[in-house]
Design an enzyme around this catalytic site. Sequence first.
Site, PDB file in Angstrom:
ATOM      1  N   GLU A   1       2.498   4.753  -4.206  1.00 41.50           N
ATOM      2  CA  GLU A   1       2.477   5.655  -5.378  1.00 41.50           C
ATOM      3  C   GLU A   1       3.822   6.370  -5.546  1.00 41.50           C
ATOM      4  O   GLU A   1       4.163   6.637  -6.698  1.00 41.50           O
ATOM      5  CB  GLU A   1       1.339   6.680  -5.222  1.00 41.50           C
ATOM      6  CG  GLU A   1      -0.046   6.063  -5.294  1.00 41.50           C
ATOM      7  CD  GLU A   1      -0.418   5.216  -4.069  1.00 41.50           C
ATOM      8  OE1 GLU A   1       0.143   5.515  -2.999  1.00 41.50           O
ATOM      9  OE2 GLU A   1      -1.207   4.281  -4.197  1.00 41.50           O
TER      10      GLU A   1
ATOM     11  N   ASP B   1      -9.078   3.625  -1.907  1.00 39.22           N
ATOM     12  CA  ASP B   1      -9.990   4.083  -0.849  1.00 39.22           C
ATOM     13  C   ASP B   1     -11.322   4.593  -1.389  1.00 39.22           C
ATOM     14  O   ASP B   1     -11.592   5.795  -1.405  1.00 39.22           O
ATOM     15  CB  ASP B   1      -9.302   5.152  -0.005  1.00 39.22           C
ATOM     16  CG  ASP B   1      -8.117   4.572   0.749  1.00 39.22           C
ATOM     17  OD1 ASP B   1      -8.013   3.336   0.818  1.00 39.22           O
ATOM     18  OD2 ASP B   1      -7.300   5.356   1.258  1.00 39.22           O
TER      19      ASP B   1
ATOM     20  N   ASP C   1       0.856  -1.196   0.000  1.00 40.77           N
ATOM     21  CA  ASP C   1       0.000   0.000   0.000  1.00 40.77           C
ATOM     22  C   ASP C   1       0.888   1.240   0.000  1.00 40.77           C
ATOM     23  O   ASP C   1       2.098   1.150   0.202  1.00 40.77           O
ATOM     24  CB  ASP C   1      -0.899  -0.052   1.253  1.00 40.77           C
ATOM     25  CG  ASP C   1      -1.924   1.054   1.277  1.00 40.77           C
ATOM     26  OD1 ASP C   1      -2.290   1.550   0.193  1.00 40.77           O
ATOM     27  OD2 ASP C   1      -2.366   1.429   2.383  1.00 40.77           O
TER      28      ASP C   1
HETATM   29  C1  GLC Z   1      -4.646   3.366   2.902  1.00 39.60           C
HETATM   30  C2  GLC Z   1      -5.164   2.139   2.175  1.00 39.60           C
HETATM   31  C3  GLC Z   1      -6.170   1.419   3.033  1.00 39.60           C
HETATM   32  C4  GLC Z   1      -5.537   1.083   4.367  1.00 39.60           C
HETATM   33  C5  GLC Z   1      -5.018   2.335   5.039  1.00 39.60           C
HETATM   34  C6  GLC Z   1      -4.263   2.043   6.326  1.00 39.60           C
HETATM   35  O1  GLC Z   1      -5.666   4.298   3.038  1.00 39.60           O
HETATM   36  O2  GLC Z   1      -5.693   2.467   0.925  1.00 39.60           O
HETATM   37  O3  GLC Z   1      -6.638   0.278   2.382  1.00 39.60           O
HETATM   38  O4  GLC Z   1      -6.466   0.440   5.179  1.00 39.60           O
HETATM   39  O5  GLC Z   1      -4.145   3.028   4.170  1.00 39.60           O
HETATM   40  O6  GLC Z   1      -3.178   1.231   6.084  1.00 39.60           O
END
Ligand code: GLC
Length: 792
Positions: free
Chosen positions: A409, A483, A406
């Site tokens: 980017e 998200d 995650d």
């Molecule tokens: C980001 C991710 C989400 C995750 C959060 C905390 O917002 O897109 O899926 O739960 O970070 O790690």
Amino acid sequence: MQDTSFAIHPGTKKQLVGENYKEIGGFKSYSINNNIVSFITENGYVNITLYNTNTIRITMNPYREPIVKQSFAVIAETVEIVTNVSENDDEITIQTDEFLVKVKKIPFRVSVFDKHGMAIVEEQTKGMAFNEAGELICYKKMEANDHFYGFGEKTGFLDKRGEKMVMWNTDVYAPHNPETDALYQSIPFFLTLREGTAHGIFFDNTGRTQFDLRSEVDSYSFKAESGQLDYYIFVGPTLKEVLGQYTTLTGTMPIPPKWALGYHQSRYSYETEEEVRALANHFLEKKIPLDAIYLDIHYMNGYRVFTFDHDRFPTPKALIEDLKKAGIKTVPIVDPGVKEDPEYPIYQEGVRNDQFCKYIEGNIYYGDVWPGNSAFPDFTSTKVRKWWGEKHKYYTDLGIEGIWNDMNEPAIFNETKTMDVKVIHENDGDPKTHRELHNLYGFFMGESTYEGMKQLLHGKRPFLLTRAGYAGVQRYASVWTGDNRSFWEHLQLALPMCMNLGMSGVAFCGPDVGGFAHDTNGELLIRWTQFGTFTPYFRNHSAINTLRQEPWSFGEDVEGLVKKYIEQRYVWLPHLYTLFRQASQTGVPVMRPLVLEYPTDENTFNLSDQFMIGDNVIVAPIMTPTTNHRVVYLPEGNWVNYWTEEMLIGNKHHLVEAPIDILPIFIKEGTIIPHGTIKQSTAIPEDEITYHIYLGDKTEASYRLYEDDGTTFRYESGDTFEQEVTCEKDGKTISISVKESNGTYDPTWSKETFVLHHCEGDLEVMVNGEEIPKSNMVFDETTKTLKISTQR
Ligand code: GLC
């Protein structure tokens, strides 16, 4: 300061970004070097590479001969093909067996035609150009009936005609609405459908790019902020062939481990070991199937990757082992940000071994993410990717087989949402700024993680989920769409988004089921789970401080229906797995827009609220509240309502009943669909396959089922199982033939059942030439189905 020399500061000159384009000018000369035809023009250089029999690469650089080295998205080597180059006063013609390239000399225009002389991609009033700000642009003719698909992860409807889209991997917590076009993934590839034939373009530029299919009536453009123009034209001529050509160039997905296709449960966060165990027990007690639980950032010690917080998770190894015994895999999140902490070994190693992104002056770049001030591995370096990959031993030693990447980017908590574009990436000795390589960061993190895990798992298939990526990401990871929110609108948005991801090489994708941010509700959860049954990736995930959205969170009625559709996932798994295998071979996605199967039917061109699973099943989810019906479009042919057995004629819109327990599904006549059994997880071997046979008015149908061990790479060396089932009808006689072929894998099931739909009870049934005794057949008068039981 107007009375000083500042008044004539060069910075007051008109801003050049997006304007003052200069054409590359008229033709001056050309030369041929193997499969590259190189042109010098008045203002630049153009290479036309005959990449292979169906792909042409065009590179343009205003300042020097185009750079031949490709981005890491491309894995296919160029193949020598027979060409014939000729010149006259007006143009140079490059002819191959499959296509023709014409280069007009003045003005310099490149156009591609198919072998019959039909235009594929044409440059007319405008061609290739650049400006002093370093931007490069390219215009192509747009026909009135052109429709556009692909472009990766984008909001909006299916057909991207009329859109203007930016590619710049961005962490967009909110909003995801029609004008939010830069999201987490950048896949600068699209397909054009024109009168039933198709071609594609992949614009391989890893910096910020923009596609404009809006501003001009009869042309579209794509442009880059940096680098050179470098794009591939795929000549098709079908949508599926273009997908094959694009995924030949950028790779297809390896077959995922089967557990990755089951139902997954996530939450930001399950914060303690106790909570995770209780969660797993709930699923087991309630007999709701489950294949994976995710550990979001709270599992770590102060959000330090490659650690566990031992207060919250005192015995991670035992936890992971116990879950595994119960058929549940554990998938921890791993973000790229490494906490700046001189006592933290990963940080120490990264600094000591020069593994972090730095400025040209040598100082490490720091950004604020979950752990606070953090450094970021420079994944553009092979050495760093190897290091990071090997670090995953920490997880594999605990029994982990899946990783969730995650914030790659990379997302940084600042105004620009990402890394300073001035940071220099080492890029294996070819240093480039972050501005030039931004869209590759997540892709490289994926490569590093996947390859590392693959090494460490000794023959088992790793599973990787990623938020960010670039063209070719499918080689390493599945993609979830970031998200989203628990809005009905975001459920609606997910269909065209996932269909277009599929049309961009990413067959393995899906949204957070139930919606991530905002509170979901029971009805939305049911409808979203119904849709999730058929998204290639199926995970329920929700954000901190939102209402819980595990299947049982909204009372028994909701739980029952959510459970029913999670179970359906397992019922449909043999078909889905077969389609995943096909996608891994051909690049044709599992979840498909109808246009992919019916490219001449204009009703499908922008059909964004229904989709296909494979080539003969239509799924039409309900995506508005308190709605018990919807319009469904069925293309030519007859279609059977999966739940009611009603036969509906195609080429027509139908109003279909869909009370809360029904996800409308339609099967085309002449189809066979395999079903598995409901089970707690994919860890339980399949013991029965049921082939549902929908002959309708047809006299023949067939299906080729694929199976393997679901866990290792042995399928690559032939440890596979394929079963071809054919059903023929001749008057009152039904002949079913079952042929097994190809491979050494012996499947786990012993029972094979055939269910004939829409039939009478007085049929004679032969299986592989032997008549089936009546005692092995059961006819159901109300549904008009005949069930035939056999042993494998
Ligand atoms: C980001 C991710 C989400 C995750 C959060 C905390 O917002 O897109 O899926 O739960 O970070 O790690």
